[in-house]
Design an enzyme around this catalytic site. Sequence first.
Site, PDB file in Angstrom:
ATOM      1  N   HIS A 111       0.804  -1.232   0.000  1.00 31.29           N
ATOM      2  CA  HIS A 111       0.000   0.000   0.000  1.00 31.29           C
ATOM      3  C   HIS A 111       0.838   1.283   0.000  1.00 31.29           C
ATOM      4  O   HIS A 111       0.502   2.261   0.656  1.00 31.29           O
ATOM      5  CB  HIS A 111      -0.953   0.001   1.190  1.00 31.29           C
ATOM      6  CG  HIS A 111      -2.076  -0.982   1.083  1.00 31.29           C
ATOM      7  ND1 HIS A 111      -2.530  -1.491  -0.118  1.00 31.29           N
ATOM      8  CD2 HIS A 111      -2.870  -1.555   2.038  1.00 31.29           C
ATOM      9  CE1 HIS A 111      -3.527  -2.324   0.092  1.00 31.29           C
ATOM     10  NE2 HIS A 111      -3.756  -2.387   1.393  1.00 31.29           N
ATOM     11  N   HIS A 185      -9.745   2.535   0.776  1.00 30.72           N
ATOM     12  CA  HIS A 185      -9.773   1.365   1.661  1.00 30.72           C
ATOM     13  C   HIS A 185     -10.858   1.486   2.729  1.00 30.72           C
ATOM     14  O   HIS A 185     -10.605   1.261   3.921  1.00 30.72           O
ATOM     15  CB  HIS A 185      -8.400   1.185   2.313  1.00 30.72           C
ATOM     16  CG  HIS A 185      -8.048  -0.240   2.612  1.00 30.72           C
ATOM     17  ND1 HIS A 185      -8.819  -1.057   3.414  1.00 30.72           N
ATOM     18  CD2 HIS A 185      -6.999  -1.005   2.214  1.00 30.72           C
ATOM     19  CE1 HIS A 185      -8.244  -2.244   3.510  1.00 30.72           C
ATOM     20  NE2 HIS A 185      -7.134  -2.248   2.786  1.00 30.72           N
ATOM     21  N   ASP A 249      -9.226 -12.541   0.818  1.00 25.77           N
ATOM     22  CA  ASP A 249      -8.182 -11.530   0.674  1.00 25.77           C
ATOM     23  C   ASP A 249      -7.544 -11.732  -0.699  1.00 25.77           C
ATOM     24  O   ASP A 249      -6.350 -11.987  -0.813  1.00 25.77           O
ATOM     25  CB  ASP A 249      -7.151 -11.664   1.801  1.00 25.77           C
ATOM     26  CG  ASP A 249      -6.234 -10.452   1.926  1.00 25.77           C
ATOM     27  OD1 ASP A 249      -6.361  -9.517   1.109  1.00 25.77           O
ATOM     28  OD2 ASP A 249      -5.386 -10.440   2.844  1.00 25.77           O
ATOM     29  N   GLU A 313     -11.667  -3.128  -2.975  1.00 22.94           N
ATOM     30  CA  GLU A 313     -10.647  -2.160  -3.363  1.00 22.94           C
ATOM     31  C   GLU A 313     -10.458  -2.203  -4.880  1.00 22.94           C
ATOM     32  O   GLU A 313      -9.801  -3.088  -5.417  1.00 22.94           O
ATOM     33  CB  GLU A 313      -9.339  -2.481  -2.643  1.00 22.94           C
ATOM     34  CG  GLU A 313      -9.474  -2.544  -1.126  1.00 22.94           C
ATOM     35  CD  GLU A 313      -8.359  -3.328  -0.472  1.00 22.94           C
ATOM     36  OE1 GLU A 313      -7.181  -3.076  -0.802  1.00 22.94           O
ATOM     37  OE2 GLU A 313      -8.671  -4.215   0.355  1.00 22.94           O
TER      38      GLU A 313
END
Length: 350
Positions: A111, A185, A249, A313
């Site tokens: 990130h 996010h 994820d 996202e």
Amino acid sequence: MNIKQEQTGIFIDGKEVISVELSNSKGTYVKIFNYGTIINKFVVTNAKGIPQDIVLGFDKFEDYLSEDYLANYPYLGAIIGRYANRVKNGQFELDEIAYQLAKNNGDDCLHGGINGFDKKIWDIVALSESPIPSVTFQYFSLDGEEGFSGDLAVQLRFDLTDNNELILTYQADTDEATPINLTHHSYFNLSVHGGNVKTHFHQMNASHWLEQDGNFVVTGKLIPVADTFHDFRKGKLIGENWNEEQGYDQTYVLDKSYGELTLASKTTEASSGLSLSIFTTEPVAHLYTAKYLDVKHGKGGKHYQPFDAFCVETQHHPNAVNIPDFPSTILRPDDIYHQTTIYKVSINEL
């Protein structure tokens, strides 16, 4: 007034943290901090006629800076940049020059690095109430920040329509070739009482997901979702056949034409009657069901725990800077980076 600004009296790097609240005629309002462009509140009226906040966060801004929160930092509601998700070994090569990024997730860069766009004060450069309430934030990222090349000027505009659409429009330009992959996010929970999101019904228009290594770094291989628990094409409860210890994820490749604004996902919840539809120009969406979430003293004193939220996202393919077959994430001086993502909230009958 459809726009309200509030000063916090808190200064970071000499700039004050300010919140901007956008509201529409439906009673919906969104509160955004100029620190990390954090979406702190997203309040809508549910099917029972009750105002409901659908994003996780804190009642006080100071809590975003607490040691306890930063020790297990989940990026609650913040912009992600320069580069969303993970870059393998924090390394890439561009125009025959090797670059080393900050490593903040094992051996990889996550990130944007240690101090990404999520921890920066953004300048408020425009406010408008007509034709709809909007605010534009800007951040100037210097050459070498977190190891990235080039000076990068980024703008992010939020618009709130009377159709309960929160529109995020990103734009950026650079003086030197650089990787860029931005996303936001926000952690969503559509339930009246919060808690585990396994009973949320989720649909995603994606026929493939991206293989990941042991540290969740995308390898470059596309895997069909057919006949697996990754298949959300027809919609299902998030917890219907998931791995209860891992949740989701993963990055899903959306079934769409490149750059086209289309529906990425739609999530509904029975107790509130709320639906969240996410539209994007981006080619992929990363679904995260908050396995690592552990935030004490959230809104109303809540302890946010694993699987108490979901994130969608929207972005370009993670680690694409190291995978030539993926759509390019390189921005050059003659080009303009642009993407749009829309969060649209609607009501279903209970």
